[in-house]
Write a protein that holds these residues in place. Structure first.
Motif, mmCIF file in Angstrom:
data_model
loop_
_atom_site.group_PDB
_atom_site.id
_atom_site.type_symbol
_atom_site.label_atom_id
_atom_site.label_comp_id
_atom_site.label_asym_id
_atom_site.label_seq_id
_atom_site.Cartn_x
_atom_site.Cartn_y
_atom_site.Cartn_z
ATOM 1 N N TYR A 51 0.823 -1.204 0.000
ATOM 2 C CA TYR A 51 0.000 0.000 0.000
ATOM 3 C C TYR A 51 0.858 1.255 0.000
ATOM 4 C CZ TYR A 51 0.907 -0.002 5.068
ATOM 5 O OH TYR A 51 1.508 -0.015 6.309
ATOM 6 N N GLY A 52 0.208 2.350 -0.338
ATOM 7 C CA GLY A 52 0.782 3.684 -0.205
ATOM 8 C C GLY A 52 -0.063 4.438 0.793
ATOM 9 N N TRP A 53 0.574 5.282 1.579
ATOM 10 C CA TRP A 53 -0.135 6.006 2.640
ATOM 11 C C TRP A 53 0.307 7.458 2.649
ATOM 12 C CZ3 TRP A 53 1.006 5.026 8.538
ATOM 13 C CH2 TRP A 53 0.148 5.796 9.314
ATOM 14 N N PHE A 54 -0.650 8.362 2.469
ATOM 15 C CA PHE A 54 -0.416 9.800 2.621
ATOM 16 C C PHE A 54 -0.925 10.200 3.994
ATOM 17 C CE2 PHE A 54 -2.254 14.102 2.517
ATOM 18 C CZ PHE A 54 -1.094 14.828 2.322
ATOM 19 N N HIS A 55 -0.066 10.829 4.777
ATOM 20 C CA HIS A 55 -0.436 11.297 6.113
ATOM 21 C C HIS A 55 -0.479 12.816 6.076
ATOM 22 C CE1 HIS A 55 -0.222 11.904 10.478
ATOM 23 N NE2 HIS A 55 -0.840 10.726 10.502
ATOM 24 N N ALA A 56 -1.665 13.394 6.290
ATOM 25 C CA ALA A 56 -1.872 14.829 6.100
ATOM 26 C C ALA A 56 -1.265 15.690 7.205
ATOM 27 C CB ALA A 56 -3.365 15.119 5.982
ATOM 28 N N ASP A 57 -1.558 15.396 8.445
ATOM 29 C CA ASP A 57 -1.133 16.258 9.553
ATOM 30 C C ASP A 57 -0.182 15.524 10.485
ATOM 31 O OD1 ASP A 57 -2.645 18.466 8.750
ATOM 32 O OD2 ASP A 57 -4.424 17.698 9.753
ATOM 33 N N PRO A 58 0.808 16.239 11.042
ATOM 34 C CA PRO A 58 1.726 15.585 11.975
ATOM 35 C C PRO A 58 0.971 15.021 13.179
ATOM 36 C CG PRO A 58 2.410 17.848 11.497
ATOM 37 C CD PRO A 58 1.072 17.649 10.882
ATOM 38 N N LEU A 59 1.440 13.888 13.674
ATOM 39 C CA LEU A 59 0.865 13.261 14.861
ATOM 40 C C LEU A 59 1.986 12.521 15.574
ATOM 41 C CD1 LEU A 59 -1.625 12.557 16.584
ATOM 42 C CD2 LEU A 59 -1.935 10.563 15.120
ATOM 43 N N ALA A 135 -3.550 0.392 -8.238
ATOM 44 C CA ALA A 135 -4.761 0.960 -7.636
ATOM 45 C C ALA A 135 -4.698 2.448 -7.920
ATOM 46 C CB ALA A 135 -4.805 0.673 -6.141
ATOM 47 N N TYR A 136 -5.548 2.900 -8.825
ATOM 48 C CA TYR A 136 -5.505 4.295 -9.260
ATOM 49 C C TYR A 136 -6.523 5.115 -8.505
ATOM 50 C CZ TYR A 136 -2.700 2.671 -13.173
ATOM 51 O OH TYR A 136 -1.721 2.106 -13.937
ATOM 52 N N GLY A 137 -6.014 6.085 -7.819
ATOM 53 C CA GLY A 137 -6.842 7.148 -7.331
ATOM 54 C C GLY A 137 -7.581 7.007 -6.028
ATOM 55 N N ALA A 138 -7.100 7.729 -5.088
ATOM 56 C CA ALA A 138 -7.822 8.022 -3.871
ATOM 57 C C ALA A 138 -7.465 9.459 -3.544
ATOM 58 C CB ALA A 138 -7.435 7.083 -2.749
ATOM 59 N N GLU A 139 -8.475 10.257 -3.209
ATOM 60 C CA GLU A 139 -8.217 11.684 -3.020
ATOM 61 C C GLU A 139 -8.271 12.075 -1.558
ATOM 62 O OE1 GLU A 139 -11.206 13.636 -5.322
ATOM 63 O OE2 GLU A 139 -12.804 13.028 -4.007
ATOM 64 N N GLY A 140 -7.586 13.163 -1.255
ATOM 65 C CA GLY A 140 -7.557 13.708 0.094
ATOM 66 C C GLY A 140 -7.112 15.168 0.034
ATOM 67 N N TRP A 141 -6.773 15.718 1.182
ATOM 68 C CA TRP A 141 -6.332 17.112 1.278
ATOM 69 C C TRP A 141 -5.211 17.204 2.287
ATOM 70 C CZ3 TRP A 141 -11.221 15.403 0.909
ATOM 71 C CH2 TRP A 141 -11.981 15.876 -0.165
ATOM 72 N N SER A 142 -4.290 18.141 2.038
ATOM 73 C CA SER A 142 -3.192 18.354 2.988
ATOM 74 C C SER A 142 -3.693 19.119 4.194
ATOM 75 C CB SER A 142 -2.062 19.131 2.333
ATOM 76 O OG SER A 142 -2.496 20.425 2.006
#
Length: 142
Positions: A51-59, A135-142
Motif C-alpha cells: 500500500y501507499g499512505w499519505f499522512h496529512a497532519d503531523p501526529l 490501484a488508481y486514485g484516492a483523493e484527500g487534502w493536505s
C-alpha cells in the motif's frame, strides 16, 4: 403600481442576504489521510500486496504531508506510491520499496504543502520501471 414601503425593505433585505450567501466562501475541507492498497492479482478477492499512505497532519513522530510505500508480499515486485496535486496533475513526491525485500515500508517522504492542497494517491506493483497491478486514485487534502 407602487410597492408598499415594508415590501421594499423586505425585498432589499432578501437581496442583500442572497448576495451574502452567493459571495460567502465555502467551508474549508479538513485535511484527510489516504491509504491505497494494491492487490497481489487483478481479481477483487486477492490479498493486499502492499500500500501507499499519505499522512496529512503531523501526529507524534509521524510527519504531516508525508508519503510512504509498504511491500507486504514476497513476490519479487516492489511497491511504488505517487502523490499528485489533484488540480494540476503534477507529481508532488513518490515513495518506492525497490531494492528491499518484502515486509518493508519506506521512510516518510516529506515536504510541506499549503493547507487544503487537493491530493491524489496512486499505487502500483513494480517490476523495475514496469507497472503491474495498480490501484488508481484516492483523493484527500493536505
Amino acid at each position: 403600481m407602487q410597492m408598499p414601503r415594508f415590501a421594499k425593505s423586505a425585498l432589499t433585505a432578501a437581496i442583500a442576504t442572497g448576495a451574502m450567501v452567493v459571495f460567502a466562501a465555502g467551508p474549508a475541507q479538513a485535511s484527510q489521510d489516504v491509504t491505497v492498497h494494491v492487490l497481489q492479482c487483478p481479481l477483487d478477492y486477492c490479498a493486499t500486496a502492499g500500500y501507499g499512505w499519505f499522512h496529512a497532519d503531523p501526529l507524534g513522530d509521524t510527519p504531516g504531508d508525508a508519503l510512504k510505500a509498504c511491500d507486504l508480499h514476497s513476490d519479487g515486485y516492489s511497491i511504488k506510491a505517487w502523490l499528485y496535486n489533484r488540480d494540476t496533475g503534477k507529481v508532488i513526491r513518490t515513495a518506492s520499496t525497490a531494492g528491499h525485500t518484502a515486509n518493508y515500508c519506506t521512510g516518510w517522504q516529506t515536504g510541506d504543502l499549503p493547507e487544503q492542497t487537493p491530493i491524489w494517491v496512486d499505487v502500483c506493483k513494480m517490476d523495475g520501471a514496469t507497472k503491474h497491478e495498480c490501484a488508481y486514485g484516492a483523493e484527500g487534502w493536505s
